[in-house]
Motif scaffolding. Structure first.
Motif, short mmCIF file in Angstrom:
data_model
loop_
_atom_site.label_atom_id
_atom_site.label_comp_id
_atom_site.label_asym_id
_atom_site.label_seq_id
_atom_site.Cartn_x
_atom_site.Cartn_y
_atom_site.Cartn_z
N ILE A 24 0.84 -1.20 0.00
CA ILE A 24 0.00 0.00 0.00
C ILE A 24 0.87 1.25 0.00
CG2 ILE A 24 -1.67 1.35 1.33
CD1 ILE A 24 -2.87 -1.35 2.27
N ALA A 25 1.92 1.25 0.78
CA ALA A 25 2.83 2.40 0.81
C ALA A 25 3.43 2.64 -0.57
CB ALA A 25 3.94 2.17 1.84
N ALA A 26 3.80 1.57 -1.27
CA ALA A 26 4.36 1.71 -2.61
C ALA A 26 3.32 2.23 -3.60
CB ALA A 26 4.92 0.37 -3.09
N ALA A 27 2.08 1.74 -3.46
CA ALA A 27 1.01 2.22 -4.34
C ALA A 27 0.74 3.69 -4.10
CB ALA A 27 -0.25 1.39 -4.11
N ARG A 28 0.74 4.09 -2.84
CA ARG A 28 0.50 5.50 -2.51
C ARG A 28 1.60 6.39 -3.09
NH1 ARG A 28 0.84 5.01 2.62
NH2 ARG A 28 -1.35 4.68 3.10
N GLU A 29 2.84 5.95 -2.96
CA GLU A 29 3.99 6.73 -3.41
C GLU A 29 4.03 6.85 -4.93
OE1 GLU A 29 7.48 8.97 -3.40
OE2 GLU A 29 6.17 8.47 -1.72
#
Length: 261
Positions: free
Chosen positions: A116-121
Motif C-alpha cells: 500500500i505504501a508503494a502504491a501511494r507513493e
C-alpha cells in the motif's frame, strides 16, 4: 474489445505455449492483458512477457502466500524501484489469505501495508487478493487510506458485500472472475447485480478458475469472454456494451498505460 485485467502468463500452464495463448486471446476479442507479479524472485520473467507483447502490461508484487518466503526482500523502496519500468502499471497482487494461511497473518499484514505504501507513493493501482479475511482487509485498507489516498482493485472478488462496499467507498474497482459462472455462486451473482457498472472489471485469474462452459480446462485470457457474457447478463446489458464499459474502467484505473484500443 475486452481486457483480461488479471492473469498469470508466466505460470507454466500458459508460458509453455504463450504465442498460441496470446493469439487465441486476440481472436476472442481480448485487446489487452495484465499479467500479475506474485514473487519478486520471478518478477524478471513476468516483466519479460510484458516487454514481448504490445498488448500486455504487468504488475510487481508478492502474493500473500509468499509473504514469509519473501519477507526479507519486499520493501516499499524495492517495489517503487521496480515499478519505474514502463511496462509495470500496478502494485501487487498483495493482501490477505486466511483460507490457506501459507504465511503467518502478521507477515501477510506487514507485506500488505508495504505494498500500500508503494502504491501511494507511485500512484499506481493496488491489486488486492482477499480470501476469508474480509474484516481485516477492510480495516487495513481504511486505516491506510487515512494516511493518504491510493487507488486499486479487489481482484477475483468472491467476498461478502462489505468488502465491495467499503472498498468502493475509497474509490476501488471490483474485478469479477469465472467464479461468477459457477453453479454455487448465487451470492456472488447477487453482489454483481448491485455493484455499479462503472466500478466493474473482468478477469480470468488464469490458469485457474476456468468459467462455464470451459470448466476442467486450463483457463486462459480468451476465456474472459465467457465471464464478461455472464456479467453482462446480470447487469442487463448487451455483451458489447459491457465490454466497452469494463475496458474503459480498466484504462481509467491503470492509467499509466497508453491506450490503443
Amino acid at each position: 474489445m475486452l481486457v483480461d485485467s488479471h492473469c498469470h502468463l508466466n505460470f507454466e500452464q500458459l508460458s509453455s505455449e504463450l504465442d498460441a495463448v496470446v493469439a487465441r486471446a486476440r481472436e476472442a476479442g481480448v485487446g489487452h492483458m495484465l499479467t500479475i507479479g506474485t514473487k519478486l524472485r520471478e518478477f524478471s520473467g513476468v516483466r519479460a512477457i510484458a516487454e514481448r507483447y504490445d498488448e500486455i502490461h504487468c504488475s510487481v508484487g508478492v502474493h500473500p502466500h509468499e509473504a514469509e518466503s519473501e519477507a526479507a526482500d519486499v520493501t516499499a523502496a524495492k517495489l517503487i524501484e521496480l515499478s519505474q519500468h514502463p511496462k509495470v502499471v500496478g502494485i501487487g497482487e498483495t493482501g490477505l489469505d486466511y483460507f490457506y494461511e501459507h504465511a503467518p497473518r502478521t507477515l501477510q499484514e506487514k507485506s500488505f501495508r508495504v505494498h500500500i505504501a508503494a502504491a501511494r507513493e507511485t500512484g499506481l493501482p493496488l491489486i488486492v487478493h482477499t480470501r476469508d479475511a474480509d474484516a481485516d482487509t477492510v480495516k487495513i485498507l481504511h486505516e491506510e487510506y487515512e494516511k493518504g489516498p491510493f487507488t486499486g482493485v479487489i481482484h477475483c472478488f468472491s467476498s461478502g458485500w462489505e468488502v465491495a462496499e467499503k472498498s468502493m467507498e475509497i474509490g476501488f474497482y471490483i474485478s469479477i472472475s469465472g467464479i461468477v459462472t459457477f453453479k454455487p455462486a448465487d451470492d456472488l451473482r447477487a453482489h454483481v447485480r448491485n455493484i455499479p457498472v462503472e466500478r466493474l472489471l473482468v478477469e480470468t485469474d488464469s490458469p485457474y478458475l476456468a468459467p462455464v462452459p470451459k470448466r476442467g480446462k486450463t483457463n486462459e485470457p480468451s476465456f474472459v469472454a465467457h465471464t464478461a457474457a455472464k456479467v453482462a447478463e446480470l447487469k442487463g446489458l448487451d455483451p458489447e456494451a459491457l465490454a466497452a464499459i469494463t475496458t474503459d474502467n480498466f484504462f481509467n484505473l491503470f492509467n499509466k498505460i497508453e491506450r490503443k484500443i
